[in-house]
Enzyme design. Structure first.
Site, PDB file in Angstrom:
ATOM      1  N   ARG A  38      36.451  48.926  13.272  1.00  0.00           N
ATOM      2  CA  ARG A  38      36.040  50.197  12.693  1.00  0.00           C
ATOM      3  C   ARG A  38      37.252  51.059  12.370  1.00  0.00           C
ATOM      4  NH1 ARG A  38      31.146  52.148  16.764  1.00  0.00           N
ATOM      5  NH2 ARG A  38      29.668  50.464  16.260  1.00  0.00           N
ATOM      6  N   ASP A  59      34.722  49.928   7.377  1.00  0.00           N
ATOM      7  CA  ASP A  59      33.436  50.467   7.783  1.00  0.00           C
ATOM      8  C   ASP A  59      32.356  49.504   7.292  1.00  0.00           C
ATOM      9  OD1 ASP A  59      31.137  51.817   8.342  1.00  0.00           O
ATOM     10  OD2 ASP A  59      31.641  53.638   7.218  1.00  0.00           O
ATOM     11  N   LEU A  60      31.844  48.690   8.187  1.00  0.00           N
ATOM     12  CA  LEU A  60      30.914  47.635   7.801  1.00  0.00           C
ATOM     13  C   LEU A  60      29.577  48.176   7.308  1.00  0.00           C
ATOM     14  CD1 LEU A  60      31.562  45.073  10.667  1.00  0.00           C
ATOM     15  CD2 LEU A  60      32.433  45.003   8.326  1.00  0.00           C
ATOM     16  N   ARG A  84      24.813  41.983  19.287  1.00  0.00           N
ATOM     17  CA  ARG A  84      23.472  41.552  19.664  1.00  0.00           C
ATOM     18  C   ARG A  84      22.847  40.772  18.501  1.00  0.00           C
ATOM     19  NH1 ARG A  84      20.094  46.017  23.198  1.00  0.00           N
ATOM     20  NH2 ARG A  84      21.891  47.249  23.911  1.00  0.00           N
ATOM     21  N   HIS A 125      25.737  42.704  31.127  1.00  0.00           N
ATOM     22  CA  HIS A 125      27.156  42.427  31.314  1.00  0.00           C
ATOM     23  C   HIS A 125      27.304  41.154  32.141  1.00  0.00           C
ATOM     24  CE1 HIS A 125      29.170  45.751  29.357  1.00  0.00           C
ATOM     25  NE2 HIS A 125      28.315  46.614  29.908  1.00  0.00           N
ATOM     26  N   TYR A 129      24.555  38.094  33.597  1.00  0.00           N
ATOM     27  CA  TYR A 129      24.449  36.744  33.051  1.00  0.00           C
ATOM     28  C   TYR A 129      24.693  35.690  34.129  1.00  0.00           C
ATOM     29  CZ  TYR A 129      25.251  39.768  29.030  1.00  0.00           C
ATOM     30  OH  TYR A 129      25.203  40.789  28.131  1.00  0.00           O
ATOM     31  N   ASP A 155      32.122  36.333  31.287  1.00  0.00           N
ATOM     32  CA  ASP A 155      32.846  36.733  30.083  1.00  0.00           C
ATOM     33  C   ASP A 155      33.848  35.678  29.622  1.00  0.00           C
ATOM     34  OD1 ASP A 155      31.568  39.117  29.711  1.00  0.00           O
ATOM     35  OD2 ASP A 155      33.154  40.366  30.539  1.00  0.00           O
TER      36      ASP A 155
END
Length: 375
Positions: A38, A59-60, A84, A125, A129, A155
């Site tokens: 961003r 900026d997508l 997500r 987080h 998991y 992670d």
């Protein structure tokens, strides 16, 4: 960039944790990684996970942004994203349009729960998991609650490394088929996969659900950590009989018959107390002088400051210093295509990198909007 992945072109959609670590692994091995982030994203000089990348601020959500990214994707080998499920689709950058523009693209998706399933849209987080996979339940002391193993299992081990393995597997397959594909890398899957040996032990009746009472979870007296006279710790892993015998000899307990029944789990709690008394008789450095480098399966428990100073780590250059930061060096080691060390060769600016990818001046102006960051 040097390394076995020299020439590989990767687009990383900036995110947190496992995505950046996967991109770092690829960059460490010589891939050219373009990180799309961003506008206004602050540059953190302490972010080791961001090393070796070229940054491009876009900026997508702006009009035309998807077309700009698709223009880059045409020239990329790999795309990595960690949003997500559904976010990339809403941005116009889901697998379908990307693979239409570049049929050989390897599209890596990193999530906690996976792309489908009843929890796919839930926040989470690492700790969540690995809890679902069964791994967290197994970590901790007997009679106490589960202990989070930092965020290494979900992670990084079950997430980023699983994704990196998937990316390289898909690239190998694309050499034969000429087609890319989508990789659904979920940390729940990865943490479960890391637990494969324990699931095998449990099936064979050699592992119980009782935390801290098994062979490799601190239940055994010969596989645990012990406090020394100075309050620092050592780690013992003398599983094999010959290594266990040497540990007993060096600790002056070879003639104590209580230690003979090594694999009698009923005796482990008492033997742990006995061995703890032994290790409290010397400082950590004194135990290092007696045991380190032997077949007793011994190591001092080092903190973040001590580990880079240890002679073995220094001999192997396991840690390096770049831009004033001590950090782990790229690994593994290669006999020919040796990667650059961090900081020895700066990542190219975005315009330079995209020229290498074959974008002409008009295309460059389209993907380098005025005011964006291109360093």
């Amino acid at each position: 960039m040097a390394g076995p992945l020299q020439g590989l072109k990767v687009i990383e959609m900036a995110g947190l944790g496992p995505g950046p670590f996967c991109a770092m692994l690829l960059a460490d091995m010589g891939a050219e990684v373009l990180r799309i982030e961003r506008p206004g994203t602050p540059k953190d000089p302490h972010d080791i996970l961001a090393r070796g990348r070229t940054h491009l601020a876009l900026d997508l959500r702006a009009a035309g942004a998807a077309d700009q990214v698709l223009g880059l994707i045409e020239r990329a080998d790999v795309l990595i994203e960690g949003f997500r499920p559904g976010v990339m689709e809403r941005l116009g950058l889901g697998p379908e349009p990307c693979l239409q523009r570049n049929p050989r693209l390897v599209y890596g998706r990193m999530t906690g729960w996976g792309q489908h399933g009843p929890l796919a849209q839930a926040a989470g987080h690492d700790i969540n998991y690995i809890a679902l996979s069964g791994a967290l339940h197994a970590i901790g002391r007997s009679g106490e609650g589960p202990v989070p193993p930092l965020n290494l299992v979900g992670d990084f081990g079950g997430g980023a490394m699983l994704l990196a393995f998937g990316v390289l597997s898909a690239l190998y397959e694309a050499q034969r088929s000429g087609q890319g594909q989508v990789i659904d890398a979920a940390m729940t899957d990865g943490a479960a996969l890391l637990s494969a040996m324990m699931y095998g032990f449990k099936a064979a009746g050699r592992w119980s659900n009782q935390r801290g009472e098994n062979l490799l979870d601190g239940g055994a007296h010969f596989y645990d950590t012990y406090a020394c006279a100075d309050g620092r710790y050592v780690a013992i892993g003398a599983i094999e009989p010959q290594f266990y015998a040497l540990l007993r000899e060096r600790c002056d307990i070879a003639d104590d018959p209580a230690f003979d029944a090594q694999m009698d789990s009923a005796a482990w709690p008492l033997l742990k107390l006995r061995l703890a008394d032994v290790f409290r008789t010397r400082t950590r450095d004194e135990w290092c002088a007696l045991l380190e480098g032997s077949d007793a399966c011994f190591a001092p428990v080092l903190d973040w400051d001590e580990a880079p100073q240890h002679p073995h780590n220094q001999a192997r250059a396991t840690f390096v210093t770049a831009h004033g930061l001590t950090q782990p060096a790229p690994a593994p080691r290669f006999s020919r295509s040796v990667p650059d060390q961090p900081g020895t060769r700066p990542a190219p600016a975005a315009a330079e990198l995209l020229r290498r990818w074959g974008l002409d001046a008009d295309a460059l102006s389209a993907v380098l909007p005025t005011g964006a960051s291109h360093d």
